[in-house]
Design a protein around this motif. Structure first.
Motif, short mmCIF file in Angstrom:
data_model
loop_
_atom_site.label_atom_id
_atom_site.label_comp_id
_atom_site.label_asym_id
_atom_site.label_seq_id
_atom_site.Cartn_x
_atom_site.Cartn_y
_atom_site.Cartn_z
N ALA A 86 9.05 12.95 -5.24
CA ALA A 86 10.50 12.86 -5.13
C ALA A 86 10.92 11.49 -4.58
CB ALA A 86 11.02 13.95 -4.21
N THR A 87 11.96 10.91 -5.19
CA THR A 87 12.57 9.68 -4.67
C THR A 87 12.98 9.91 -3.21
OG1 THR A 87 13.33 9.10 -6.87
CG2 THR A 87 14.56 8.11 -5.03
N ARG A 88 12.82 8.91 -2.38
CA ARG A 88 13.13 9.10 -0.95
C ARG A 88 14.65 9.14 -0.69
NH1 ARG A 88 12.30 3.02 1.64
NH2 ARG A 88 13.14 1.94 -0.18
N SER A 89 15.02 9.71 0.44
CA SER A 89 16.40 9.63 0.92
C SER A 89 16.38 8.79 2.18
CB SER A 89 16.95 11.02 1.25
OG SER A 89 17.02 11.80 0.09
N ASN A 90 17.17 7.75 2.24
CA ASN A 90 17.28 6.91 3.43
C ASN A 90 18.59 7.24 4.14
OD1 ASN A 90 14.88 5.72 2.80
ND2 ASN A 90 15.75 3.82 2.01
N ILE A 91 18.51 7.31 5.45
CA ILE A 91 19.66 7.76 6.24
C ILE A 91 20.24 6.58 7.03
CG2 ILE A 91 20.42 9.39 8.04
CD1 ILE A 91 19.18 10.82 5.66
N ALA A 92 21.55 6.42 6.98
CA ALA A 92 22.21 5.44 7.85
C ALA A 92 23.16 6.20 8.77
CB ALA A 92 22.98 4.43 7.01
N LYS A 102 19.40 2.77 10.89
CA LYS A 102 18.94 3.16 9.56
C LYS A 102 17.55 3.76 9.66
CE LYS A 102 19.80 1.38 5.00
NZ LYS A 102 18.64 2.04 4.43
N ILE A 103 17.31 4.83 8.92
CA ILE A 103 15.98 5.44 8.86
C ILE A 103 15.54 5.38 7.40
CG2 ILE A 103 14.59 7.50 9.29
CD1 ILE A 103 16.83 8.35 11.29
N ASN A 104 14.52 4.58 7.11
CA ASN A 104 14.03 4.45 5.74
C ASN A 104 12.73 5.22 5.58
OD1 ASN A 104 16.17 2.77 5.36
ND2 ASN A 104 15.00 0.99 4.70
N ALA A 105 12.72 6.15 4.64
CA ALA A 105 11.52 6.99 4.40
C ALA A 105 10.47 6.17 3.63
CB ALA A 105 11.94 8.22 3.61
N PRO A 106 9.20 6.62 3.69
CA PRO A 106 8.16 5.83 3.00
C PRO A 106 8.25 5.93 1.47
CG PRO A 106 7.20 7.76 4.08
CD PRO A 106 8.63 7.71 4.50
N GLY A 107 8.78 7.02 0.96
CA GLY A 107 8.86 7.17 -0.51
C GLY A 107 7.63 7.86 -1.06
N PRO A 108 7.69 8.25 -2.34
CA PRO A 108 6.58 9.00 -2.93
C PRO A 108 5.38 8.10 -3.17
CG PRO A 108 8.17 8.41 -4.62
CD PRO A 108 8.75 7.94 -3.31
N GLU A 109 4.21 8.71 -3.34
CA GLU A 109 3.03 7.92 -3.69
C GLU A 109 2.93 7.87 -5.22
OE1 GLU A 109 -0.46 8.92 -1.60
OE2 GLU A 109 -1.71 7.59 -2.81
N LEU A 110 2.78 6.66 -5.77
CA LEU A 110 2.69 6.54 -7.23
C LEU A 110 1.22 6.67 -7.66
CD1 LEU A 110 5.22 3.76 -8.31
CD2 LEU A 110 5.64 6.07 -7.53
N SER A 111 1.00 7.39 -8.75
CA SER A 111 -0.36 7.54 -9.27
C SER A 111 -0.72 6.29 -10.10
CB SER A 111 -0.42 8.77 -10.17
OG SER A 111 0.33 8.52 -11.35
N GLY A 112 -1.98 6.20 -10.48
CA GLY A 112 -2.43 5.07 -11.30
C GLY A 112 -1.64 4.97 -12.60
N ALA A 113 -1.40 6.13 -13.24
CA ALA A 113 -0.68 6.14 -14.53
C ALA A 113 0.77 5.71 -14.31
CB ALA A 113 -0.74 7.53 -15.13
N GLU A 114 1.36 6.14 -13.20
CA GLU A 114 2.76 5.77 -12.91
C GLU A 114 2.88 4.27 -12.63
OE1 GLU A 114 4.03 10.16 -11.16
OE2 GLU A 114 3.43 8.58 -9.75
N ARG A 115 1.87 3.74 -11.93
CA ARG A 115 1.85 2.28 -11.65
C ARG A 115 1.83 1.50 -12.95
NH1 ARG A 115 -2.05 3.48 -7.48
NH2 ARG A 115 -3.77 2.92 -8.83
#
Ligand code: F1X
Length: 315
Positions: A86-92, A102-115
């Motif tokens: 899931a795309t991250r949600s960042n909070i301000a 501001k709180i910035n989430a790390p975000g999802p981990e991309l797989s090799g195929a997604e990269r």
């Protein structure tokens, strides 16, 4: 066309709160949602200026669908890369006295195929791009050298690259000679490993980034103004600002202004300063339209005030 690449986009949620009391339930007095991530914001500002832009970004889950909807509503052309996470949600959290946390989430981990799909999408979209703006943090799964690889590939394809990132990802990409890098004062200080107390310190740090490989450095120094250092010289730009409402995305608006005006020289710096100054006077990460700009409030000079002490020094 200006292509933007945002490997770690976000759904930006802003809550207006009277003040932040740690450990308490805080009732928000207002909230807004914006499609976010630095490259996404650059595309929003380029589109607001009436120029063509395409935004490449991985999107996943319900927040990703919302980001896509919001961008669609704003008429932004998107080349999405579907991802499982899931795309991250960042909070301000915007306090009534103007302080923003501001709180910035790390975000999802991309797989090799997604990269791979992300790189392939950038390659496909690069064909008629005058500039490729690569912006923001990297999600898990992308190595710090990812931007370096992107810069090398884009240069091989004949495109110019603007890079707005920080830390190891910035340092690794410098060796591939990006056409312009856009650090803020903190990122500039971090890259050279020294504090910045004066405008002159920032010029020296920018020159060092050029020695490390950047062809030009557009540095935003917050309330102090902006610097452009390139092989043609150094310029300093600043603007009168009536009241700051939100600085979220102001750097992205500046970069868009710089690229829209050609991405080189004092006119492009003046456009960057005008766009940054307009953005801080708008709520959330709203990007300025031409009607919001006040070019008469902008000053650009080749006489850089090196001794000027920064209002917001970096220690
Ligand atoms: O975590 P990153 O990628 O460094 O920054 C992400 C972000 O803070 O940058 C934009 C403002 O510049 C926001 O839209 C977004 O939330």
């Amino acid at each position: 066309m200006i292509l933007t690449v945002t490997p770690n986009p976000s759904l930006d949620r802003t809550y207006e709160v009277p003040s932040l009391d740690r450990g308490e339930v805080i009732r928000a007095t207002g909230e807004r949602m914006d499609p976010g991530g630095k490259g996404v914001n650059v595309s929003r500002a380029v589109a607001a200026a009436g120029q063509r832009t395409v935004a490449v970004l991985p999107l996943g889950g319900a927040p990703g669908a919302l980001v896509a909807d919001l961008l669609d509503q704003q008429g932004i052309e998107v080349a999405p890369v579907p991802v499982a996470g899931a795309t991250r949600s960042n909070i301000a959290l915007a306090e009534s006295d103007g302080v923003l946390t501001k709180i910035n989430a790390p975000g999802p981990e991309l797989s090799g195929a997604e990269r791979e799909l992300l790189l392939e999408t950038v390659r496909r979209q690069s064909r008629d791009a005058s500039w490729i703006a690569c912006c923001g943090s990297l999600p898990r799964g992308l190595a710090p050298s990812w931007y370096a690889e992107l810069v090398a590939r884009a240069h091989a394809a004949g495109a110019r690259i603007a890079l707005d990132t920080s830390g190891p990802a910035l340092l690794a990409a410098l060796r591939e000679r990006p056409d312009v890098v856009k650090p803020n004062a903190e990122e500039l200080a971090g890259a050279v490993g020294r504090p910045l107390a004066t405008v002159g310190d920032a010029v020296k740090a920018a020159e060092e980034l050029r020695e490390m490989g950047a062809r030009a450095v557009l540095a935003s120094l917050g309330a102090d103004g902006q610097l452009l250092v390139s092989d043609a010289g150094a310029w300093f730009g600043s603007a009168r600002v009536a009241a700051v409402r939100s600085n979220v995305g102001a750097g992205d608006s500046s970069l868009a202004g710089f690229l829209i005006a050609g991405g080189n020289g004092p006119e492009a710096l003046a456009s960057a300063v005008a766009h940054g100054a307009a953005a801080v006077q708008l709520p959330g990460s709203v990007m300025p339209t031409p009607g919001d700009l006040d070019p008469a409030a902008v000053t650009v000079t080749a006489e850089v005030p090196a001794d000027r002490v920064l209002k917001e020094p970096v220690s």
